[in-house]
Design a protein around this motif. Structure first.
Motif, PDB file in Angstrom:
ATOM      1  N   GLY A 246       0.805  -1.203   0.000  1.00 20.88           N
ATOM      2  CA  GLY A 246       0.000   0.000   0.000  1.00 20.88           C
ATOM      3  C   GLY A 246       0.841   1.257   0.000  1.00 20.88           C
ATOM      4  N   VAL A 247       0.168   2.364  -0.196  1.00 18.75           N
ATOM      5  CA  VAL A 247       0.742   3.696  -0.013  1.00 18.75           C
ATOM      6  C   VAL A 247      -0.221   4.448   0.889  1.00 18.75           C
ATOM      7  N   HIS A 248       0.246   4.871   2.034  1.00 21.01           N
ATOM      8  CA  HIS A 248      -0.600   5.622   2.961  1.00 21.01           C
ATOM      9  C   HIS A 248      -0.218   7.088   2.881  1.00 21.01           C
ATOM     10  N   ILE A 249      -1.213   7.932   2.669  1.00 16.92           N
ATOM     11  CA  ILE A 249      -0.974   9.373   2.557  1.00 16.92           C
ATOM     12  C   ILE A 249      -1.349  10.027   3.881  1.00 16.92           C
ATOM     13  N   HIS A 250      -0.358  10.577   4.561  1.00 14.64           N
ATOM     14  CA  HIS A 250      -0.572  11.259   5.837  1.00 14.64           C
ATOM     15  C   HIS A 250      -0.799  12.748   5.583  1.00 14.64           C
ATOM     16  N   LEU A 251      -1.763  13.313   6.301  1.00 14.51           N
ATOM     17  CA  LEU A 251      -2.125  14.720   6.131  1.00 14.51           C
ATOM     18  C   LEU A 251      -2.289  15.409   7.479  1.00 14.51           C
ATOM     19  N   SER A 252      -1.797  16.618   7.549  1.00 14.98           N
ATOM     20  CA  SER A 252      -2.095  17.513   8.661  1.00 14.98           C
ATOM     21  C   SER A 252      -2.149  18.922   8.093  1.00 14.98           C
ATOM     22  N   PHE A 253      -2.432  19.899   8.950  1.00 13.43           N
ATOM     23  CA  PHE A 253      -2.621  21.265   8.456  1.00 13.43           C
ATOM     24  C   PHE A 253      -1.919  22.273   9.352  1.00 13.43           C
ATOM     25  N   ARG A 254      -1.529  23.358   8.728  1.00 10.56           N
ATOM     26  CA  ARG A 254      -1.091  24.547   9.448  1.00 10.56           C
ATOM     27  C   ARG A 254      -1.931  25.720   8.975  1.00 10.56           C
ATOM     28  N   ASP A 255      -2.038  26.728   9.839  1.00 14.14           N
ATOM     29  CA  ASP A 255      -2.758  27.919   9.410  1.00 14.14           C
ATOM     30  C   ASP A 255      -1.823  28.845   8.644  1.00 14.14           C
ATOM     31  N   ARG A 256      -2.328  29.970   8.227  1.00 16.31           N
ATOM     32  CA  ARG A 256      -1.516  30.880   7.396  1.00 16.31           C
ATOM     33  C   ARG A 256      -0.292  31.410   8.145  1.00 16.31           C
ATOM     34  N   GLU A 257      -0.327  31.375   9.477  1.00 15.47           N
ATOM     35  CA  GLU A 257       0.815  31.833  10.262  1.00 15.47           C
ATOM     36  C   GLU A 257       1.790  30.696  10.551  1.00 15.47           C
ATOM     37  N   GLY A 258       1.502  29.517  10.019  1.00 14.47           N
ATOM     38  CA  GLY A 258       2.392  28.386  10.215  1.00 14.47           C
ATOM     39  C   GLY A 258       2.146  27.597  11.485  1.00 14.47           C
ATOM     40  N   GLN A 259       1.056  27.876  12.199  1.00  2.27           N
ATOM     41  CA  GLN A 259       0.762  27.155  13.433  1.00  2.27           C
ATOM     42  C   GLN A 259      -0.056  25.895  13.146  1.00  2.27           C
ATOM     43  N   PRO A 260       0.161  24.822  13.930  1.00  2.89           N
ATOM     44  CA  PRO A 260      -0.607  23.583  13.718  1.00  2.89           C
ATOM     45  C   PRO A 260      -2.105  23.836  13.814  1.00  2.89           C
ATOM     46  N   ALA A 261      -2.877  23.184  12.935  1.00  5.13           N
ATOM     47  CA  ALA A 261      -4.320  23.429  12.880  1.00  5.13           C
ATOM     48  C   ALA A 261      -5.118  22.135  12.754  1.00  5.13           C
ATOM     49  N   THR A 262      -4.525  21.003  13.185  1.00 10.01           N
ATOM     50  CA  THR A 262      -5.184  19.705  13.044  1.00 10.01           C
ATOM     51  C   THR A 262      -5.795  19.210  14.341  1.00 10.01           C
ATOM     52  N   TYR A 263      -5.302  19.691  15.474  1.00 10.91           N
ATOM     53  CA  TYR A 263      -5.580  19.051  16.763  1.00 10.91           C
ATOM     54  C   TYR A 263      -6.484  19.894  17.645  1.00 10.91           C
ATOM     55  N   ASP A 264      -7.428  19.212  18.307  1.00  5.22           N
ATOM     56  CA  ASP A 264      -8.247  19.816  19.356  1.00  5.22           C
ATOM     57  C   ASP A 264      -8.590  18.703  20.339  1.00  5.22           C
ATOM     58  N   PRO A 265      -7.975  18.702  21.529  1.00  6.24           N
ATOM     59  CA  PRO A 265      -8.182  17.586  22.457  1.00  6.24           C
ATOM     60  C   PRO A 265      -9.615  17.463  22.956  1.00  6.24           C
ATOM     61  N   ALA A 266     -10.425  18.512  22.797  1.00  5.71           N
ATOM     62  CA  ALA A 266     -11.803  18.476  23.288  1.00  5.71           C
ATOM     63  C   ALA A 266     -12.772  17.831  22.307  1.00  5.71           C
ATOM     64  N   ARG A 267     -12.286  17.513  21.104  1.00  5.69           N
ATOM     65  CA  ARG A 267     -13.190  16.998  20.080  1.00  5.69           C
ATOM     66  C   ARG A 267     -12.918  15.512  19.824  1.00  5.69           C
ATOM     67  N   PRO A 268     -13.884  14.798  19.235  1.00  9.29           N
ATOM     68  CA  PRO A 268     -13.716  13.356  18.993  1.00  9.29           C
ATOM     69  C   PRO A 268     -12.464  13.055  18.167  1.00  9.29           C
ATOM     70  N   GLY A 269     -11.670  12.133  18.674  1.00 10.97           N
ATOM     71  CA  GLY A 269     -10.458  11.742  17.977  1.00 10.97           C
ATOM     72  C   GLY A 269      -9.357  12.772  18.031  1.00 10.97           C
ATOM     73  N   GLY A 270      -9.595  13.904  18.685  1.00  8.27           N
ATOM     74  CA  GLY A 270      -8.575  14.945  18.760  1.00  8.27           C
ATOM     75  C   GLY A 270      -8.450  15.787  17.512  1.00  8.27           C
ATOM     76  N   LEU A 271      -9.417  15.686  16.592  1.00  6.85           N
ATOM     77  CA  LEU A 271      -9.360  16.480  15.373  1.00  6.85           C
ATOM     78  C   LEU A 271      -9.984  17.849  15.608  1.00  6.85           C
ATOM     79  N   SER A 272      -9.349  18.879  15.101  1.00  6.44           N
ATOM     80  CA  SER A 272      -9.942  20.211  15.149  1.00  6.44           C
ATOM     81  C   SER A 272     -11.231  20.226  14.341  1.00  6.44           C
ATOM     82  N   GLU A 273     -12.034  21.255  14.538  1.00  4.92           N
ATOM     83  CA  GLU A 273     -13.286  21.348  13.788  1.00  4.92           C
ATOM     84  C   GLU A 273     -13.025  21.350  12.291  1.00  4.92           C
ATOM     85  N   ALA A 274     -12.010  22.107  11.856  1.00  6.09           N
ATOM     86  CA  ALA A 274     -11.700  22.165  10.427  1.00  6.09           C
ATOM     87  C   ALA A 274     -11.236  20.811   9.919  1.00  6.09           C
TER      88      ALA A 274
END
Length: 435
Positions: free
Chosen positions: A226-254
């Motif tokens: 297989g080939v697994h494609i890993h993805l995460s996000f940063r905002d326009r200021e370069g800060q991480p934008a994938t994680y939110d510990p208060a949400r299911p699975g730790g994913l941010s709303e976006a």
């Protein structure tokens, strides 16, 4: 030693092709590129052009090299490997609408423009070594790694020299199977690295007298690659934008809305991420390969999986949070596959979709009612079914120029016709020799 510099592009069937010249002419080619032909995009893996492609014998294009992608490697036992990845353009230098690399650029730009998110990606590859005379060794064992020595250290050294930032090399579960990963990078660089990694692995294996195969299956009852494609996000200021510990699975709303878009359009995505007849021998239940369109937390039977976060001192969850798309293999063009995932996620953001329920067990062990409640639907079980889903999904069709969509379907129908009479064993052999 004489050598060639080659300008490269990767087509709809994930074959990297190009044209070479002497290094003394490099400066001129960096400025003006070299000639290319539209119908080259209509080649099947078996080097036959789909007759009903949109261009026929007409048209001329340019391969315009990206200077930042230069690779020059020595020590492979032949002449140096000297390459540049290229965008396909018109004669005036404007991007060609069917260029996969340019399509990925458009997807990245759209995600940042509309959602303020910058994707970070990494491609995790599995492959098998064919033709090596090795004694059996247990899966994942140091013995399996050492019997291949110096292949592993040599490969990691070459990947480092090529600027790919290699991260890990390990023996895998399958026969003579290995996995290699590189550090995350911007989306375009990650796709470039995926192409370069496949090229370098094959070069080094050939130097040893072996063949490296990334084919989804090399034997019908064998473990898939297989080939697994890993993805995460940063905002326009370069800060991480994938994680939110208060949400299911730790994913941010976006990130959750993005995941919802991927899950919603996943059946159609397979025409771009698992685009060969052989892909569907791998995408079956109970093989950790993703047979259902769902989001899971650390569940390897989910096609979209939220990856674990180490709970260790000094670990910043926001920096390491990511999810992986697992329904991909090396018959997919990395630029097209990643562009499709980004466009699908953007659809989820545009529509304000809610994050899908987390599916944390094997969906095939659930009842129909349980799967329906969780939205875990069986993915297409063949390439014709995936192409039908691809054509039926209006959103997916809107991401691609109609001429590219038409070409893809024409190529895949031709490919299907060329292997229609093969047994599963013959199908595996045919693709293992190419990929």
């Amino acid at each position: 030693m004489d050598e060639l510099v080659t300008l490269l592009t990767t087509d709809l069937v994930a074959i990297t092709r190009g044209r070479g010249f002497m290094p003394a002419a490099l400066e001129g080619y960096l400025t003006r590129g070299c000639g290319w032909v539209p119908a080259n995009m209509a080649l099947t893996p078996f080097d036959l052009i789909a007759e009903d492609n949109p261009w026929g014998s007409a048209g001329d294009l340019r391969l315009m090299p990206d200077p930042a992608t230069a690779i020059r490697l020595e020590g492979l036992g032949t002449t140096p490997l000297h390459t540049y990845f290229s965008d396909i353009t018109g004669l005036d230098g404007t991007p060609w609408e069917c260029c996969p690399r340019s399509l990925l650029k458009r997807a990245v730009a759209a995600l940042e423009r509309e959602a303020g998110l910058v994707p970070v990606a990494a491609f995790e590859h599995e492959f098998q070594i064919l033709g090596a005379d090795w004694a059996p060794a247990p899966a994942f064992s140091i013995a399996a790694a050492r019997r291949a020595d110096p292949f592993g250290p040599g490969l990691m050294g070459l990947l480092k020299a090529a600027g790919l930032e290699p991260e890990m090399f390990l023996p895998e579960y399958g026969t003579d199977q290995f996995e290699v990963t590189c550090r995350p990078a911007g989306a375009l660089a990650a796709a470039d690295r995926a192409v370069a990694l496949r090229m370098i692995v094959r070069e080094l294996a050939a130097h040893q007298g072996w063949r490296a195969s990334f084919a989804p299956k090399t034997a019908p009852d064998g473990v898939g690659n297989g080939v697994h494609i890993h993805l995460s996000f940063r905002d326009r200021e370069g800060q991480p934008a994938t994680y939110d510990p208060a949400r299911p699975g730790g994913l941010s709303e976006a990130a959750g809305r993005f995941a919802a878009g991927v899950v919603r359009h996943m059946p159609a995505l397979l025409a771009l991420t698992a685009p060969s007849p052989l892909s569907y021998l791998r995408l079956v239940p109970h093989h950790w390969s993703a047979a259902y369109s769902c989001l899971g937390l650390r569940n390897r039977e989910a096609a979209l999986r939220i990856c674990p976060i180490p709970e260790l001192p000094g670990t910043d969850p926001a920096k390491v949070a990511n999810f992986e798309f697992r329904a991909t293999d090396a018959t997919a063009n990395p630029y097209l596959a990643l562009a499709a995932l980004i466009f699908a996620g953007l659809e989820g953001l545009r529509a304000g979709l809610a994050q899908p329920p987390l599916v944390n067990t094997d969906p095939s062990g659930m009842t129909e009612a349980e799967r329906a409640r969780l939205g875990a639907h069986r993915l297409p079980e063949s390439l014709p079914a995936a192409l039908e889903a691809f054509r039926a999904d209006a959103a997916v069709q809107s991401w691609l120029p109609p001429v590219l969509s038409d070409c893809l379907v024409a190529v895949k129908r031709k490919e299907l016709s060329l292997v229609a009479d093969l047994t599963p064993e013959e199908l595996c052999d045919r693709y293992a020799a190419i990929y």
